[in-house]
Each structure stands twice: as structure tokens, then as C-alpha cells.
Design a protein around this motif. Sequence first.
Motif, mmCIF file in Angstrom:
data_model
loop_
_atom_site.group_PDB
_atom_site.id
_atom_site.type_symbol
_atom_site.label_atom_id
_atom_site.label_comp_id
_atom_site.label_asym_id
_atom_site.label_seq_id
_atom_site.Cartn_x
_atom_site.Cartn_y
_atom_site.Cartn_z
ATOM 1 N N LEU A 6 0.815 -1.214 0.000
ATOM 2 C CA LEU A 6 0.000 0.000 0.000
ATOM 3 C C LEU A 6 0.848 1.262 0.000
ATOM 4 N N ALA A 7 2.056 1.180 0.531
ATOM 5 C CA ALA A 7 2.936 2.352 0.551
ATOM 6 C C ALA A 7 3.367 2.758 -0.849
ATOM 7 N N ARG A 8 3.298 1.841 -1.812
ATOM 8 C CA ARG A 8 3.782 2.118 -3.159
ATOM 9 C C ARG A 8 2.650 2.328 -4.171
ATOM 10 N N VAL A 9 1.426 2.398 -3.711
ATOM 11 C CA VAL A 9 0.322 2.709 -4.617
ATOM 12 C C VAL A 9 0.464 4.164 -5.075
ATOM 13 N N PRO A 10 0.358 4.425 -6.363
ATOM 14 C CA PRO A 10 0.542 5.801 -6.863
ATOM 15 C C PRO A 10 -0.399 6.801 -6.195
ATOM 16 N N GLU A 11 0.109 8.000 -6.023
ATOM 17 C CA GLU A 11 -0.668 9.071 -5.406
ATOM 18 C C GLU A 11 -1.924 9.344 -6.234
ATOM 19 N N GLY A 12 -3.034 9.572 -5.546
ATOM 20 C CA GLY A 12 -4.290 9.870 -6.219
ATOM 21 C C GLY A 12 -5.151 8.657 -6.482
ATOM 22 N N MET A 13 -4.631 7.460 -6.212
ATOM 23 C CA MET A 13 -5.425 6.245 -6.377
ATOM 24 C C MET A 13 -5.903 5.769 -5.010
ATOM 25 N N ASP A 14 -7.184 5.475 -4.895
ATOM 26 C CA ASP A 14 -7.725 4.922 -3.658
ATOM 27 C C ASP A 14 -7.613 3.398 -3.692
ATOM 28 N N VAL A 15 -7.443 2.806 -2.523
ATOM 29 C CA VAL A 15 -7.244 1.362 -2.414
ATOM 30 C C VAL A 15 -8.450 0.706 -1.760
ATOM 31 N N ILE A 16 -8.902 -0.382 -2.367
ATOM 32 C CA ILE A 16 -9.971 -1.205 -1.808
ATOM 33 C C ILE A 16 -9.394 -2.593 -1.551
ATOM 34 N N VAL A 17 -9.201 -2.932 -0.300
ATOM 35 C CA VAL A 17 -8.733 -4.261 0.074
ATOM 36 C C VAL A 17 -9.951 -5.143 0.297
ATOM 37 N N VAL A 18 -10.012 -6.232 -0.429
ATOM 38 C CA VAL A 18 -11.126 -7.168 -0.280
ATOM 39 C C VAL A 18 -10.643 -8.344 0.565
ATOM 40 N N ASP A 19 -11.154 -8.420 1.777
ATOM 41 C CA ASP A 19 -10.778 -9.487 2.705
ATOM 42 C C ASP A 19 -11.624 -10.713 2.397
ATOM 43 N N ASN A 20 -10.965 -11.733 1.858
ATOM 44 C CA ASN A 20 -11.675 -12.921 1.396
ATOM 45 C C ASN A 20 -11.497 -14.086 2.380
ATOM 46 N N GLY A 21 -11.972 -13.862 3.608
ATOM 47 C CA GLY A 21 -11.932 -14.920 4.609
ATOM 48 C C GLY A 21 -10.625 -15.049 5.345
ATOM 49 N N ALA B 217 -5.118 -3.198 6.865
ATOM 50 C CA ALA B 217 -5.519 -2.398 5.704
ATOM 51 C C ALA B 217 -6.186 -1.099 6.137
ATOM 52 N N ARG B 218 -7.093 -1.172 7.081
ATOM 53 C CA ARG B 218 -7.767 0.048 7.570
ATOM 54 C C ARG B 218 -6.758 1.010 8.189
ATOM 55 N N GLY B 219 -5.841 0.471 8.961
ATOM 56 C CA GLY B 219 -4.837 1.308 9.598
ATOM 57 C C GLY B 219 -3.945 2.021 8.602
ATOM 58 N N LEU B 220 -3.851 1.468 7.400
ATOM 59 C CA LEU B 220 -3.035 2.083 6.349
ATOM 60 C C LEU B 220 -3.853 2.991 5.432
ATOM 61 N N GLY B 221 -5.130 3.172 5.770
ATOM 62 C CA GLY B 221 -5.962 4.105 5.016
ATOM 63 C C GLY B 221 -6.760 3.508 3.881
ATOM 64 N N ALA B 222 -6.758 2.191 3.735
ATOM 65 C CA ALA B 222 -7.519 1.553 2.660
ATOM 66 C C ALA B 222 -8.970 1.335 3.082
ATOM 67 N N SER B 223 -9.859 1.321 2.105
ATOM 68 C CA SER B 223 -11.223 0.870 2.344
ATOM 69 C C SER B 223 -11.200 -0.654 2.380
ATOM 70 N N ILE C 107 -4.382 -5.760 -8.360
ATOM 71 C CA ILE C 107 -3.028 -6.222 -8.080
ATOM 72 C C ILE C 107 -3.092 -7.187 -6.911
ATOM 73 N N ASP C 108 -2.279 -8.244 -6.962
ATOM 74 C CA ASP C 108 -2.215 -9.180 -5.850
ATOM 75 C C ASP C 108 -1.675 -8.481 -4.609
ATOM 76 N N GLY C 109 -2.096 -8.966 -3.451
ATOM 77 C CA GLY C 109 -1.683 -8.337 -2.204
ATOM 78 C C GLY C 109 -0.482 -8.976 -1.538
ATOM 79 N N ASP D 10 5.042 -4.613 -8.134
ATOM 80 C CA ASP D 10 5.233 -3.237 -7.680
ATOM 81 C C ASP D 10 4.033 -2.380 -8.091
ATOM 82 N N PRO D 11 3.263 -1.866 -7.131
ATOM 83 C CA PRO D 11 2.099 -1.040 -7.466
ATOM 84 C C PRO D 11 2.434 0.227 -8.250
ATOM 85 N N THR D 12 3.683 0.708 -8.196
ATOM 86 C CA THR D 12 4.007 1.917 -8.952
ATOM 87 C C THR D 12 3.832 1.698 -10.457
#
Length: 225
Positions: free
Chosen positions: A28-43, A52-58, A86-88, A93-95
Motif C-alpha cells: 500500500l505504501a507504493r500505490v501511486p498518489e491519487g489512487m484509492d485502495v480497496i482491500v477485499v478481505d476474502n476470509g 488495511a484500515r490502519g493504512l488508510g484503505a477501504s 493487483i495481488d496483495g 510493484d504497485p508503482t
Amino acid sequence: MDGPMTDPPTCDVIVPCRNEAPALPAVLARVPEGMDVIVVDNGSTDDTAEVARGLGASVVHEGVPGYGAAVHAGVLAAAAPLVAVIDGDGSMDPTELAALAAVVSRGDATMAVGRRRPAGRGVWPWHARAGTAMLAWLIRRRSGFGIHDLAPLRVCRREDLLALEIADRRFGYPLELMIRAARAGWTVHEQDIAYSRRARGTRSKVSGSVRGTARVLVDFAKVLS
């Protein structure tokens, strides 16, 4: 008085996850600026959602197990016109997403994808690499759709993706995506990306076990049938 208005992100980044907490800080630290992140917790049975929440992701919780189910839940939750996946596990590299999103945003291609190039020996098991190459070759031969990988890193327009009506909710999702995209007349831009070892403390759901590999083969066979 409300604060200054900001433009909504042009691209939401969907990160399907199951027990990926150790990898998420670096990803998540390398996601480009201006992009929002949605982490899907699949069990997950670890603290993936909390990290993920602590890092600012939805965070979206998807109770139906499977890669396709997680990705689809993220697409439904997205609000930006472009969606990236992108895989978690920290293997990519998210950049790299910035350049791919720019291609789609300009209208140069319907979908922009990453073609994995192993960053070292043993990163990508030979059997998984060979299977991917064979499936990509079949798609190119049948449709002329110019891919050489099944695009674990990709960007396209959200509405275009939903219009494909992809049905698979397991590991066959990327293969069905490519087949349906080819049939729909999509254009594709492919760019080399580095493929590294996954983060310590995480395990592949595919090549990490014989059972995982067998599940993928069954899912792919269903899509191709």
C-alpha cells in the motif's frame, strides 16, 4: 464551512486478499498518489482487514471464497472510472499501475496489463509459468488477443469490465476475463513488469500447495469447456 473540494480518484486499486497482513504495508505504501485502495478481505484468519484500515484503505469483506469473488466485490465497491487489480502478496510493484492507467485513460487500449518477468531464480515455479504461457498462447491463437500472461496486474474501465458479465468466482476469473474481452473486441496493451518473491509470512494459494494447483486446473478447465 466544508474544506476544499478534491477531485475523485480516476482509478481505484482493488487488492484481493486472504491472510496478506505481512505484505500490505509495503504494497500500500507504493500505490501511486491519487489512487484509492480497496482491500477485499476474502476470509482472512489474520489481521489483514485491521492492517488495511490502519493504512488508510477501504475494506470490503467477501464471504464467498475465491479470487473471482474477491475481485468482483472490489469492482462493485469501486467508484472511480478506472479500476486496477493487483495481488496483495508483494510480488508486484504497485508503482507500475500509473503507466498502465495512463494508457487506458488516454484511450490507447481498452485494457492495460502487466507481463510478469521473474526478478530472480525460483520466483515463478516452472510448472505455473509453463501453464500460464500455454493458456495465453491458446487465447492468442483463437482470438488474436495479444497477451502473453493472464494479467495479475491490470487496469481497465469499470463499466467495460462489468459489461463483460464474468461468471467465474474462483481462479478461472482471469482466464474468463481474457476470453470475454477478446470476444468483445477489446484492445490490449501489455508491458513488462518485475515479478519478485512474495512477502515473508504469506503463502501462495495457487503454487503454494498441490491442492491449490489442482483447484486452479479445475477452474481453468471449466472456463475452457
